[in-house]
Write an enzyme that holds these catalytic residues in place. Structure first.
Site, PDB file in Angstrom:
ATOM      1  N   LYS A  37       0.825  -1.209   0.000  1.00 41.61           N
ATOM      2  CA  LYS A  37       0.000   0.000   0.000  1.00 41.61           C
ATOM      3  C   LYS A  37       0.855   1.253   0.000  1.00 41.61           C
ATOM      4  CE  LYS A  37      -3.891  -2.071   2.215  1.00 41.61           C
ATOM      5  NZ  LYS A  37      -4.654  -2.269   3.410  1.00 41.61           N
TER       6      LYS A  37
HETATM    7  N1  GLU Z   1      -9.038  -7.352   4.780  1.00 40.41           N
HETATM    8  C1  GLU Z   1      -7.916  -8.159   4.390  1.00 40.41           C
HETATM    9  C2  GLU Z   1      -6.874  -7.293   3.713  1.00 40.41           C
HETATM   10  O1  GLU Z   1      -7.185  -6.222   3.242  1.00 40.41           O
HETATM   11  C3  GLU Z   1      -8.280  -9.258   3.412  1.00 40.41           C
HETATM   12  C4  GLU Z   1      -9.149 -10.253   4.027  1.00 40.41           C
HETATM   13  C5  GLU Z   1      -9.405 -11.505   3.214  1.00 40.41           C
HETATM   14  O2  GLU Z   1      -9.433 -11.472   1.978  1.00 40.41           O
HETATM   15  O3  GLU Z   1      -9.659 -12.518   3.849  1.00 40.41           O
HETATM   16  O4  GLU Z   1      -5.747  -7.704   3.671  1.00 40.41           O
END
Ligand code: GLU
Length: 300
Positions: free
Chosen positions: A262
């Site tokens: 990111k």
């Molecule tokens: N919220 C998680 C992330 O942004 C991904 C969760 C998932 O795909 O299980 O890394």
């Protein structure tokens, strides 16, 4: 990667109507890696007339930002990806997670943990697990009176008593499209956090509860979460939730072979959008990359 954990296989789970999701955390801007993941989840569902859902994983009160939620929606729209139903936000579902946590407590599988990150890192007894140091178990056997007293005055997390949990479920497995059947080894992660000190739930518990609640049966996500799936499989078994089929995809890397992150602002979709990039060409390129990486999805 996982061959040693593969078990003799029965058939791949086959869902006639696939329900997939993209579940970003709104803690930064989306980059090409996210677009790759979202597109794969989208294509898997759409190929067979299934559903593609969008869930915002905003349980982290210090890092989640509305501006990033708006950015995610704008980026997906720019890419031409549409999702079914309303956008689900984890921050709206805390009561549901509390019920799941209560269930684990009632089973005698959860205990409060007062340790700080620094204390855990400093512990000589903390071995490395697949996703970082394994909790050394400091708070697992605190006397009941001390526990009660400290809970009243000290912020605390809740941890899963892993040994007890694994003893309860027995051996578990799950299926990955690329790796085949995987014998789960949740114990390698130790007593994972199921509710954080600063949030009433952890990623592991929220994601397990939500995928079941939303009927998600096909999970597409990066291979960085492969080992983590063992924890989710365990929570599914403990909470009586169905087990989806998994499609862990290779991570996109930059020219130097580094994983896109990111913080790598140059590749933010918002920047590409602002620079006038052609989203249709980008989508075509991402699909071609999928082929090139050998991440081939079932077509229906
Ligand atoms: N919220 C998680 C992330 O942004 C991904 C969760 C998932 O795909 O299980 O890394």
């Amino acid at each position: 990667m996982t061959a040693s954990r593969a078990t003799p296989s029965s058939a791949e789970p086959n869902f006639t109507t696939r329900i997939s999701r993209f579940a970003p955390s709104p803690t930064g801007r989306l980059h090409l890696g996210h677009a790759f993941s979202a597109l794969a989840a989208h294509d898997l569902a759409r190929a067979g007339g299934g559903q593609f859902l969008l869930r915002i994983e905003d349980i982290d009160p210090t890092r989640a930002r509305q501006a990033h939620v708006d950015g995610i929606v704008a980026d997906l729209g720019w890419l031409g990806l549409s999702w079914d139903g309303p956008v689900v936000r984890q921050s709206q579902r805390l009561a549901v997670y509390a019920t799941a946590l209560d269930r684990l407590k009632a089973l005698g599988l959860a205990y409060p943990c007062f340790c700080t990150r620094a204390e855990i890192a400093a512990s000589a007894a903390a071995p490395q697990g697949p996703a970082g140091p394994v909790y050394p178990g400091t708070c697992r056997h605190l006397p009941a009176a001390e526990r009660t007293q400290r809970m009243a005055g000290t912020p605390h997390a809740w941890r899963l008593d892993m040994a007890a949990a694994v003893a309860r479920t027995g051996p578990l497995s799950w299926h990955d499209h690329g790796a085949g059947w995987v014998a789960a080894d949740p114990a390698a992660h130790g007593d994972v956090v199921i509710a954080r000190k600063d949030a009433p739930v952890s990623y592991h518990l929220a994601v397990s509860v939500d995928d079941a609640a939303q009927g998600v049966n096909s999970i597409v996500r990066g291979t960085d979460l492969f080992a983590t799936t063992d924890i989710h499989r365990l929570l599914q078994a403990l909470l009586g939730l169905p087990t989806p089929a998994y499609f862990h995809h290779p991570l996109l890397v930059d020219a130097a072979g580094r994983r896109l992150a990111k913080r790598d602002g140059a590749r933010a979709l918002a920047d590409l959008r602002a620079a006038g990039a052609d989203p249709a060409a980008l989508v075509a390129e991402l699909r071609a990359m999928r082929e090139a990486l050998g991440f081939v999805l079932p077509s229906a």
